[in-house]
Design an enzyme around this catalytic site. Sequence first.
Site, PDB file in Angstrom:
ATOM      1  N   GLU A  84      -6.256  -1.005  19.706  1.00 39.21           N
ATOM      2  CA  GLU A  84      -5.667  -0.320  18.540  1.00 39.21           C
ATOM      3  C   GLU A  84      -5.451   1.167  18.811  1.00 39.21           C
ATOM      4  OE1 GLU A  84      -7.648  -1.154  14.801  1.00 39.21           O
ATOM      5  OE2 GLU A  84      -6.926   0.723  13.945  1.00 39.21           O
ATOM      6  N   LYS A 268     -14.949  -1.373   8.479  1.00 34.20           N
ATOM      7  CA  LYS A 268     -14.089  -1.700   9.635  1.00 34.20           C
ATOM      8  C   LYS A 268     -13.838  -0.434  10.457  1.00 34.20           C
ATOM      9  CE  LYS A 268     -10.173  -3.075  11.868  1.00 34.20           C
ATOM     10  NZ  LYS A 268      -9.169  -2.287  12.589  1.00 34.20           N
ATOM     11  N   ASP A 284     -21.995  -8.430  23.063  1.00 29.96           N
ATOM     12  CA  ASP A 284     -21.465  -9.465  22.173  1.00 29.96           C
ATOM     13  C   ASP A 284     -21.087  -8.815  20.838  1.00 29.96           C
ATOM     14  OD1 ASP A 284     -21.162 -11.515  20.360  1.00 29.96           O
ATOM     15  OD2 ASP A 284     -22.948 -12.624  20.994  1.00 29.96           O
ATOM     16  N   HIS A 381      -0.507   7.806  13.932  1.00 31.99           N
ATOM     17  CA  HIS A 381      -0.485   6.470  14.499  1.00 31.99           C
ATOM     18  C   HIS A 381       0.870   6.136  15.129  1.00 31.99           C
ATOM     19  CE1 HIS A 381      -3.323   3.185  13.918  1.00 31.99           C
ATOM     20  NE2 HIS A 381      -2.331   2.335  13.838  1.00 31.99           N
TER      21      HIS A 381
HETATM   22  C1  MEV Z   1      -8.076   0.863  10.692  1.00 31.65           C
HETATM   23  O1  MEV Z   1      -8.370   0.168  11.867  1.00 31.65           O
HETATM   24  C2  MEV Z   1      -9.351   1.419  10.090  1.00 31.65           C
HETATM   25  C3  MEV Z   1      -9.177   2.133   8.753  1.00 31.65           C
HETATM   26  O2  MEV Z   1      -8.532   1.263   7.818  1.00 31.65           O
HETATM   27  C4  MEV Z   1     -10.556   2.509   8.277  1.00 31.65           C
HETATM   28  C5  MEV Z   1     -10.608   3.052   6.875  1.00 31.65           C
HETATM   29  O3  MEV Z   1      -9.710   2.739   6.070  1.00 31.65           O
HETATM   30  O4  MEV Z   1     -11.575   3.779   6.583  1.00 31.65           O
HETATM   31  C6  MEV Z   1      -8.289   3.350   8.881  1.00 31.65           C
END
Ligand code: MEV
Length: 436
Positions: A84, A268, A284, A381
């Site tokens: 990513e 995430k 892992d 991005h």
């Molecule tokens: C994207 O991989 C992760 C984000 O969505 C985390 C977040 O929203 O805090 C940018």
Amino acid sequence: MSVDENGSRLPGFFRLMLEERQRILEEKLGLSREEVQRLAEGLSLEEADLLIENVVGVFSLPLGLAPNFLIDGQEFFVPLAIEEPSVVAGASHAAKLVREGGGFQTEATSPVMLGQIQVLGLPDLEQAKFRLMANKPRLLAEANRLHPTIVTRGGGAVDLEAKIIPSSQIGPMLLVILHYDVRDSMGANAVNTVLEHLAPQIEEITGGEINLRILSNLAEERLVRAKCSVSFSALENREWSGEEVARRIVAAQALAEEDPYRAATHNKGILNGVDAVALATGNDWRSIEAAAHAYAARSGRYQPLSTWEISDQNLVGSLEIPMPVGTVGGATSAHPTARIALKILGVNSSTELGQVMGAVGLATNLAALKALATEGIQKGHMRLHARSVALGAGTPPKLVEEIASRMVLEGNIRPSRAKELLKEQKFAERRTKNNN
Ligand code: MEV
């Protein structure tokens, strides 16, 4: 890893050509030419064939290096394996902000993992539990006979519990829980071996029927805590004051605490960094994910794993996360890239690796929140995204930069546009050739 007076700072690293970055691996990080070459090649097909079944190929991912990490007063260059865009840049950027405020502070519990043995068919659960507890010292001693090296290093069986589950869809059952200090391994193999070894004895002691004997991935006794503080002045940019940025990040935190849909995405952002180090070091990552999400939901309500608040003109972040990772055994030892990634990190134990990973998770969390609370994540991005769209549309690597730049300029980043531009480019090349 020994570092010079710049510590883990590598100003302008991202602007260098790939070959120059590789040279830095040799000159500054002390890798041999062979190791640098190995990082480029990754796992061979023959090595892959020894790791899993039915091998037909090798799947590669980019390996990036995030400089700037100051953790508990020590400098770290962090290898991250991830597809990513923006995660490596985000980690380095956040680490740079945090080092201005003294770096990350971390701590960890002992590397204790939990294993479970399910016992069925017991007419008197209380009595079975009583007999088990009476035999606890013998069972713990038996468990410690199996892995003498772990015991010599200060690990081994720590405790054994029994929990009555009074009712379920198949009736009552007994759950035996082993607490086992796995030292520098991730621990699944060590714990599962002990559980399988103890099972017949537990069957004999309780008179029940053993079913499952397996590690629990809710590694709630193997925790890492990381903290950092970023001054308002470090957060400001042309459009926003540092205080505004900090307040908007705290508002994002408030939403994550109230809403599990946001909390999942917040977490995430933490796991982007944690998993990327896990992958780079052959750990892992599914186990880390399982542990992190189960831990986030332990109160019965899914919560963010980190908190962000304002204190004395600073944005203060802290993270608590289970960290079932190892520095020996499994792919950490068998995968050549993982061995080199561990050498780059220079960590001395699984606990230290976990502490670095906690800091990296807090860094990627901060980078994501800072971008979201200000310009949004798409701007930074776009260039990298455009590159991967161009590559995915079949653009040969040497043309990717050009096609990506044109798509960014046009504000039209789509595979169909990449294909059109590629066609135009090929047509122009043919024409030039014919004219010559
Ligand atoms: C994207 O991989 C992760 C984000 O969505 C985390 C977040 O929203 O805090 C940018």
